[in-house]
Scaffold this active site. Structure first.
Site, PDB file in Angstrom:
ATOM      1  N   ARG A   1      39.061   3.105   8.819  1.00  0.00           N
ATOM      2  CA  ARG A   1      39.921   1.977   8.860  1.00  0.00           C
ATOM      3  C   ARG A   1      40.463   1.316   7.702  1.00  0.00           C
ATOM      4  O   ARG A   1      41.568   0.930   7.864  1.00  0.00           O
ATOM      5  CB  ARG A   1      38.728   0.911   9.526  1.00  0.00           C
ATOM      6  CG  ARG A   1      38.560   0.898  11.086  1.00  0.00           C
ATOM      7  CD  ARG A   1      37.237  -0.089  11.251  1.00  0.00           C
ATOM      8  NE  ARG A   1      37.274   0.307  12.557  1.00  0.00           N
ATOM      9  CZ  ARG A   1      37.507  -0.579  13.712  1.00  0.00           C
ATOM     10  NH1 ARG A   1      38.367  -1.540  13.306  1.00  0.00           N
ATOM     11  NH2 ARG A   1      37.258  -0.453  14.867  1.00  0.00           N
TER      12      ARG A   1
ATOM     13  N   ASP B   1      42.632  -8.730  19.688  1.00  0.00           N
ATOM     14  CA  ASP B   1      41.236  -9.124  20.276  1.00  0.00           C
ATOM     15  C   ASP B   1      41.429 -10.788  20.501  1.00  0.00           C
ATOM     16  O   ASP B   1      40.495 -11.030  21.045  1.00  0.00           O
ATOM     17  CB  ASP B   1      40.185  -8.929  19.075  1.00  0.00           C
ATOM     18  CG  ASP B   1      39.652  -7.577  19.237  1.00  0.00           C
ATOM     19  OD1 ASP B   1      40.242  -6.699  20.207  1.00  0.00           O
ATOM     20  OD2 ASP B   1      38.659  -7.215  18.536  1.00  0.00           O
TER      21      ASP B   1
ATOM     22  N   TYR C   1      32.389  11.219  15.081  1.00  0.00           N
ATOM     23  CA  TYR C   1      33.527  11.757  14.710  1.00  0.00           C
ATOM     24  C   TYR C   1      34.058  11.714  13.481  1.00  0.00           C
ATOM     25  O   TYR C   1      33.761  11.055  12.545  1.00  0.00           O
ATOM     26  CB  TYR C   1      34.746  11.349  15.567  1.00  0.00           C
ATOM     27  CG  TYR C   1      35.068  10.055  15.407  1.00  0.00           C
ATOM     28  CD1 TYR C   1      35.899   9.348  14.464  1.00  0.00           C
ATOM     29  CD2 TYR C   1      34.754   9.097  16.509  1.00  0.00           C
ATOM     30  CE1 TYR C   1      36.389   8.031  14.586  1.00  0.00           C
ATOM     31  CE2 TYR C   1      35.037   7.727  16.279  1.00  0.00           C
ATOM     32  CZ  TYR C   1      35.844   7.048  15.426  1.00  0.00           C
ATOM     33  OH  TYR C   1      36.131   5.730  15.594  1.00  0.00           O
TER      34      TYR C   1
END
Ligand SMILES: Cc1cc2nc3c(=O)[nH]c(=O)nc-3n(C[C@H](O)[C@H](O)[C@H](O)COP(=O)(O)OP(=O)(O)OC[C@H]3O[C@@H](n4cnc5c(N)ncnc54)[C@H](O)[C@@H]3O)c2cc1C
Length: 386
Positions: free
Chosen positions: A108, A288, A212
């Site tokens: 991120r 969001d 992952y």
């Protein structure tokens, strides 16, 4: 476009940064205010599916994303109790061929940095350490109360976009503070553990785990999801590893080894709300703030990026009338965001089935096979913003 006053964007997360970049391309000036002093993100990974990659690639960010992240060969679904693979969704070249853009996994912080440096290069007015406190409508726009460490100011803008996340002040200002806690918490960790270039989803009763790689240096991202309460699964708090392990007590040794590999787990409450309204007058919401979504389809950031693309297109279509552009955007996005929210919730329920229902799920997954499984995701990954 003919806006005389800039559009104010509250929040420089993935949604806000993407919107500022997309609007800059259309010649719309924005002021982007971010409460945090630095653009940085929790140490965790993110999956960028083709619907999101397509828009970021259009912004010219593809090479930087490929440099920092990886493209997985597949997503494998695995029985978490036995460690037996159930099926896989081919990605890599297959994803690009089928959905027209790559499926990427990335840290991120790297994604945020790539977006932030593009914002800097585009000369966008990004004000860090500046919080939107509240805002009032005027005849020709909005007046926002902005607060930074040294000054409080009233800022006049042509319109306001709340890209300020799950706990959006802009949404609260429109009367909807409640975002719908789901009863689930996510446990996040990253660990140096070289693995194959694939995402793995470990299914099991009452919990699931997603793992992952997020770079080529062996950094592995893990997200475990369990039930929890909003207070104990605090916002980015350190969680108790013993408590986490108790959810996976009878799972396969492979899963337990993965969980034990990380020293620190951060917990996040997960939301799945639908605010009563996401816009009024010259104010609207994206990401969001507008539609918090469970991460079980890995689509929250994807939706925020899609929102940004659709909103930029509608502002281009109605250059003199942000209120009309905002309503058109809200109408266009309503069914897509609700469908992704529902599919994400359903995915989580399916991941965590037990007993006969889990047996039936595993049988269906095996029978469907990779090609038909891919087809089931066409509506998610093949989405193109108009
Ligand atoms: C465990 C987990 C895993 C996930 N995995 C994925 C995935 O793999 N793929 C995917 O697509 N999505 C994923 N998501 C979802 C994704 O992280 C979010 O949907 C996405 O980050 C939302 O972006 P946003 O820009 O809307 O909000 P945010 O990223 O929350 O950004 C909001 C910004 O606004 C700022 N802000 C807040 N209030 C103010 C204010 N008053 N004034 C100024 N600034 C303010 C905040 O500091 C923040 O920088 C996951 C989520 C979780 C919890």
């Amino acid at each position: 476009m003919s806006f005389t006053r800039p559009i104010l964007i509250a929040g420089a997360g993935i949604g806000g940064l993407s919107l500022a970049l997309l609007l800059a391309r259309k010649g719309v000036s924005t002021v982007l205010v971010e409460r945090a002093l630095r653009i940085e993100e929790v140490g965790a990974g993110i999956q960028l599916s083709p619907n999101a990659s397509r828009i970021l690639d259009r912004l010219g960010l593809g090479p930087a994303l490929d440099e920092a992240g990886v493209q997985p060969a597949r997503i494998r679904l695995i029985d978490g109790k036995t460690g037996t693979p159930l099926t896989q969704i081919p990605l890599g070249f297959d994803a690009e061929r089928r959905w027209g853009a790559p499926y990427r996994l990335i840290h991120r912080a790297a994604l945020q940095q790539i977006l932030a440096s593009a914002v800097q290069k585009a000369d966008i007015d990004l004000r860090l350490g500046t919080e939107l406190v509240d805002c009032a409508a005027t005849a020709k726009g909005v007046v926002a109360h902005l607060r930074s460490p040294n000054i409080d100011e009233s800022f006049g803008a042509g319109a306001l976009v709340g890209a300020d996340g799950v706990r959006s002040s802009v949404r609260t200002g429109m009367g909807d503070a409640n975002v719908g806690f789901s009863g689930q918490i996510a446990w996040r960790a990253t660990v140096h553990l070289p693995t194959a270039l694939e995402a793995n989803v470990w299914l099991g009763p009452g919990a699931h785990l997603v793992t992952y790689p997020i770079d080529r240096n062996g950094m592995l991202n893990m997200v475990a999801v369990t039930r929890g309460n909003e207070a104990s699964g605090g916002w980015s708090q350190t969680g108790s590893r013993a408590e986490l392990m108790s959810w996976f007590a009878s799972w396969s040794p492979q899963v337990r080894r993965l969980l034990e590999a990380a020293d620190t787990w951060l917990t996040w409450p997960l939301y799945n709300g639908r605010p009563a309204k996401i816009g009024e007058g010259r104010v609207t919401l994206i990401g969001d703030a507008a539609h918090p979504v469970l991460p079980h389809l890995a689509q929250g950031a994807g939706l925020a990026i899609e929102d940004a693309a659709v909103l930029a297109a509608r502002l281009e279509e109605f250059p003199d009338d942000p209120a009309t552009a905002f309503r058109a955007y809200e109408n266009e996005r309503a069914s897509r965001t609700a469908a992704v929210q529902n599919a994400s919730r359903r995915n989580g329920e399916i991941f965590r089935l037990s007993g006969a229902a889990a047996f039936a799920r595993d049988t269906v997954l095996r029978v469907l096979g990779p090609e038909r499984l891919m087809a089931r995701y066409d509506w998610v990954y093949g989405y193109r913003a108009r």
